[in-house]
Design a protein around this motif. Structure first.
Motif, PDB file in Angstrom:
ATOM      1  N   TYR A   1      -2.145  -1.478  -5.707  1.00 48.09           N
ATOM      2  CA  TYR A   1      -3.592  -1.655  -5.838  1.00 48.09           C
ATOM      3  C   TYR A   1      -4.293  -0.775  -6.768  1.00 48.09           C
ATOM      4  O   TYR A   1      -3.712   0.435  -6.848  1.00 48.09           O
TER       5      TYR A   1
ATOM      6  N   CYS B   1      -7.966  -1.435  -3.982  1.00 51.25           N
ATOM      7  CA  CYS B   1      -7.666  -0.640  -2.745  1.00 51.25           C
ATOM      8  C   CYS B   1      -8.080  -1.148  -1.529  1.00 51.25           C
ATOM      9  O   CYS B   1      -9.346  -0.996  -1.308  1.00 51.25           O
ATOM     10  N   PRO B   2      -7.418  -1.490  -0.555  1.00 49.83           N
ATOM     11  CA  PRO B   2      -7.955  -2.139   0.725  1.00 49.83           C
ATOM     12  C   PRO B   2      -8.781  -1.028   1.597  1.00 49.83           C
ATOM     13  O   PRO B   2      -9.638  -1.440   2.175  1.00 49.83           O
ATOM     14  N   LEU B   3      -8.304   0.313   1.272  1.00 49.15           N
ATOM     15  CA  LEU B   3      -9.259   1.236   2.258  1.00 49.15           C
ATOM     16  C   LEU B   3     -10.499   1.135   1.620  1.00 49.15           C
ATOM     17  O   LEU B   3     -11.524   1.463   2.422  1.00 49.15           O
TER      18      LEU B   3
ATOM     19  N   VAL C   1      -7.159   2.188  -7.119  1.00 51.86           N
ATOM     20  CA  VAL C   1      -8.007   2.871  -6.203  1.00 51.86           C
ATOM     21  C   VAL C   1      -9.429   2.860  -6.754  1.00 51.86           C
ATOM     22  O   VAL C   1     -10.438   3.090  -6.241  1.00 51.86           O
TER      23      VAL C   1
ATOM     24  N   CYS D   1       0.609   3.053  -6.778  1.00 49.50           N
ATOM     25  CA  CYS D   1       0.359   1.995  -5.682  1.00 49.50           C
ATOM     26  C   CYS D   1       0.348   0.668  -6.584  1.00 49.50           C
ATOM     27  O   CYS D   1      -0.372   0.810  -7.639  1.00 49.50           O
TER      28      CYS D   1
ATOM     29  N   VAL E   1      -7.804   9.551  -0.423  1.00 52.04           N
ATOM     30  CA  VAL E   1      -6.230   9.538  -0.584  1.00 52.04           C
ATOM     31  C   VAL E   1      -6.066  10.126  -2.061  1.00 52.04           C
ATOM     32  O   VAL E   1      -5.098  10.697  -2.129  1.00 52.04           O
TER      33      VAL E   1
ATOM     34  N   MET F   1       0.869  -1.229  -0.070  1.00 54.38           N
ATOM     35  CA  MET F   1       0.159  -0.120  -0.030  1.00 54.38           C
ATOM     36  C   MET F   1       0.900   1.158   0.079  1.00 54.38           C
ATOM     37  O   MET F   1       1.570   1.564   0.946  1.00 54.38           O
ATOM     38  N   LYS F   2       0.730   2.024  -1.305  1.00 51.58           N
ATOM     39  CA  LYS F   2       2.024   3.070  -1.379  1.00 51.58           C
ATOM     40  C   LYS F   2       1.394   4.158  -0.112  1.00 51.58           C
ATOM     41  O   LYS F   2       2.428   4.822   0.391  1.00 51.58           O
ATOM     42  N   CYS F   3       0.267   4.548  -0.086  1.00 56.22           N
ATOM     43  CA  CYS F   3       0.138   5.406   0.857  1.00 56.22           C
ATOM     44  C   CYS F   3       0.618   5.208   2.169  1.00 56.22           C
ATOM     45  O   CYS F   3       1.148   6.054   3.017  1.00 56.22           O
TER      46      CYS F   3
ATOM     47  N   GLY G   1     -10.107   4.914  -0.276  1.00 55.99           N
ATOM     48  CA  GLY G   1      -9.187   5.363  -1.185  1.00 55.99           C
ATOM     49  C   GLY G   1      -9.493   6.609  -2.000  1.00 55.99           C
ATOM     50  O   GLY G   1      -8.610   7.278  -2.521  1.00 55.99           O
TER      51      GLY G   1
ATOM     52  N   PHE H   1      -0.267   9.274  -4.155  1.00 55.42           N
ATOM     53  CA  PHE H   1       0.264   8.152  -3.816  1.00 55.42           C
ATOM     54  C   PHE H   1      -0.533   6.917  -4.763  1.00 55.42           C
ATOM     55  O   PHE H   1       0.240   5.906  -4.853  1.00 55.42           O
ATOM     56  N   CYS H   2      -1.888   6.937  -4.903  1.00 55.07           N
ATOM     57  CA  CYS H   2      -2.630   5.894  -5.694  1.00 55.07           C
ATOM     58  C   CYS H   2      -2.045   5.699  -7.080  1.00 55.07           C
ATOM     59  O   CYS H   2      -2.101   4.416  -7.527  1.00 55.07           O
TER      60      CYS H   2
HETATM   61  S1  SF4 Z   1      -4.888   2.862  -3.805  1.00 56.64           S
HETATM   62 FE1  SF4 Z   1      -5.480   2.460  -1.873  1.00 56.64          FE
HETATM   63  S2  SF4 Z   1      -3.759   1.513  -0.868  1.00 56.64           S
HETATM   64 FE2  SF4 Z   1      -3.106   2.413  -2.788  1.00 56.64          FE
HETATM   65  S3  SF4 Z   1      -2.138   4.330  -2.183  1.00 56.64           S
HETATM   66 FE3  SF4 Z   1      -4.333   4.618  -2.969  1.00 56.64          FE
HETATM   67  S4  SF4 Z   1      -5.415   4.612  -1.071  1.00 56.64           S
HETATM   68 FE4  SF4 Z   1      -3.312   3.688  -0.772  1.00 56.64          FE
END
Ligand code: SF4
Ligand SMILES: Cc1cc2nc3c(=O)[nH]c(=O)nc-3n(C[C@H](O)[C@H](O)[C@H](O)COP(=O)(O)OP(=O)(O)OC[C@H]3O[C@@H](n4cnc5c(N)ncnc54)[C@H](O)[C@@H]3O)c2cc1C
Length: 534
Positions: free
Chosen positions: A455, A466-468, A457, A453, A443, A360-362, A440, A449-450
């Motif tokens: 994942y 994205c797990p969030l 978003v 990443c 964020v 998770m990049k964030c 996500g 960030f996304c």
């Molecule tokens: S995709 Fe989700 S896990 Fe990845 S940086 Fe964005 S918010 Fe964080």
């Protein structure tokens, strides 16, 4: 008592005869400003006593840079006081604070102790113990803050919100006031803030002070005696004296303040400071005062006419609003709040908080600067590090400990209210009106960030999502009673309820899978692991 890492320091500190003194003023690590000494102390210059207790490693594996900062700032201040004509007795000791203080007074029976109420509860406790043994002791009220605890504590306990407190402090101080009304007609200009960082904008450099021989000696000591502690000591570049604190303030006024407001909530892979001031580090040990920071910001803005009111007001609010409010909350809520855990979460911290290693990049972008520098700004603390802890059912007290040990500016009076009050809702809503959680989309809106990443978003559920995204809805569903009670947040539950059962099942399934596979590591086990490496 000397240790082998004080020789540079000892060489600069004039020797004194302890027996010739009777009045002894104790200087705490977070009261490093002679302007705040009681007036008779300034006039009569009694013996100043400093206790640098190295026992802290047994209590908390504080960030190496935090220890370097704290001990070096104490040593620099002791030397500064000596230059001002104060006799100084500096004790670097392997004992705990309380034992050292008692043993010093047992060996110097004619000493009388004077001190200012410490900010942190444990030190007050230690001094109460001391007072029961040595009655010849005088305590002065703490004068490092602007707002009165007596005046506001009860109102805060009854759920009074920061915004209204802030308006009273604006009136009390006269900051940004036009008679009885706020300058520009509004109390708060946040609507003009909260922008994403444009790609083309250049970020100001961060404050960078080369360690001198005193700091280098402390770095060597920390590397040797605290080698298993959290964080890195390499590239220590924080200031350690009042003049460094004032330089950091000037740098911020010249390079940061103008864009502070608009990009206050932005996050980027390009740096962890952006247009923030990093002044908490200096203010929290007393090197510079909240009043002089606000006065300087207002004066700079009046002289240069280059600072938008939204930036100036936003910055002043953080200091006379949030900082003061948080401190009164601590006074009002201690000590019971230490155990606050409204949601009853009992899981250990996710391992990533110790390592920064995750897809998770964030999270990796926000934990890495904590390990390296003990700092990220407010939004990563709130919307990434606390958010992920909330969404994964992590014990807020474990998160609070992690923030306390991991951040350069963390002392209990300020970290605890921010974590257990503001960011995890562990107090059940006394400080904040609703839990701070986000998916996500937030964020992605506030950071770059996304795009970098592993994942996606855009995907809402499944292994690639994205797990969030799913953890957020899972949290809303599981904590629906809390959100229902809050008019402003009720819509989140309604939105979840409108999802079809396929979507709801996918959210549940993805969340259960993610949480079941999330590696976790308690502080105790992390410490054992670190110890086994050495
Ligand atoms: S995709 Fe989700 S896990 Fe990845 S940086 Fe964005 S918010 Fe964080
Ligand atoms: C989970 C969490 C933990 C935090 N832990 C700490 C902590 O241990 N120590 C700490 O000083 N702050 C803490 N804060 C508050 C805030 O994040 C930091 O004060 C700020 O990020 C410090 O960086 P800065 O000096 O660059 O701040 P800037 O963004 O430049 O803000 C200016 C000043 O405002 C004050 N301020 C702003 N918000 C707060 C606040 N909520 N509480 C107290 N002061 C505030 C600080 O003194 C800060 O220096 C925490 C916030 C959260 C959400």
């Amino acid at each position: 008592m000397k240790n082998s890492y004080t020789s540079q320091f000892d060489a600069k500190l004039p020797g004194i005869n302890l027996l010739t003194h009777t009045d002894v003023y104790l200087v705490f690590y977070d009261q490093l400003n002679s302007n705040n000494f009681p007036s008779w102390v300034k006039k009569e210059k009694p013996l100043l006593l400093f206790i640098e207790s190295l026992q802290t490693k047994k209590l908390m594996p504080f960030h190496k840079k935090k220890l370097i900062f704290k001990f070096s700032a104490m040593r620099h201040f002791a030397l500064e006081c000596s230059k001002l004509g104060y006799p100084v007795s500096y004790h670097s000791t392997a004992n705990d604070f309380s034992t050292s203080l008692i043993s010093l007074f047992e060996s110097n029976k004619n000493w009388k102790l004077y001190y200012m109420t410490p900010n942190e509860w444990d030190f007050r406790h230690a001094l109460n113990k001391f007072k029961s043994q040595f009655q010849n002791t005088t305590e002065y009220p703490n004068n490092f803050f602007l707002a009165s605890v007596e005046k506001y504590a009860e109102r805060i306990l009854n759920g009074w919100r920061m915004e209204y407190f802030y308006r009273e402090i604006r009136k009390q101080t006269g900051y940004l006031m036009d008679g009885d009304t706020p300058l520009g007609g509004q109390w708060n200009y946040d609507k003009e803030n909260r922008k994403k960082l444009p790609k083309h904008i250049t970020l100001p450099g961060v404050f960078d002070e080369e360690p001198d021989e005193i700091t280098q000696e402390v770095i060597d000591m920390v590397d040797d005696q605290f080698s298993n502690n959290f964080g890195k000591s390499a590239n220590f570049n924080f200031g350690v004296s009042r003049s460094h604190g004032l330089n950091a303030l000037n740098l911020f006024l010249e390079k940061g303040l103008k864009n502070f407001g608009p990009y206050e909530d932005a996050m980027t892979t390009r740096g962890s400071v952006l247009f923030h001031s990093q002044l908490s580090t200096y203010m929290n040990v007393g090197l510079i005062s909240p009043k002089e920071v606000c006065d300087a910001a207002i004066e700079y803005s009046e002289i240069t006419k280059s600072i938008p009111l939204s930036s100036l007001e936003g910055f002043i609010r953080q200091i006379i609003g949030w900082r003061e409010f948080i401190r009164i909350y601590y006074e009002a809520m201690m000590p019971a709040v230490r155990e606050a855990n409204y949601f009853g979460f009992d899981k250990d911290l996710p391992t990533v908080y110790w390592t920064s290693k995750t897809k998770m990049k964030c999270l990796s972008e926000c934990v890495r600067p904590v390990i390296e520098q003990g700092y990220v700004h407010h939004i990563p603390r709130l919307m990434i590090l606390s958010n992920f802890s909330n969404l994964t059912g992590t014990d807020p007290r474990a998160l609070n400990e992690w923030f306390w040990l991991g951040f350069i500016d963390a002392y209990e009076w300020v970290v605890l209210p921010n974590v257990l009050g503001m960011s995890t809702f562990a107090d059940g809503g006394i400080l904040a009106s609703k839990p701070y959680v986000a998916g996500g989309n937030y964020v992605n809106k506030m950071s770059d960030f996304c795009g970098n990443c592993a994942y996606s978003v855009k995907e809402k559920t499944g292994d690639n999502a994205c797990p969030l995204n799913y953890l957020y809805w899972n949290f809303i569903d599981e904590q629906r009673e809390t959100f229902r009670k809050n008019g402003r947040a009720n819509f989140m539950v309604n939105t979840f309820d409108k999802k079809n059962s396929e979507e709801k099942n996918a959210i549940k399934e993805s969340s259960e899978k993610f949480l079941a596979n999330l590696p976790r590591l308690s502080k105790k086990d992390w410490l054992k692991k670190e110890a086994s490496k050495s």
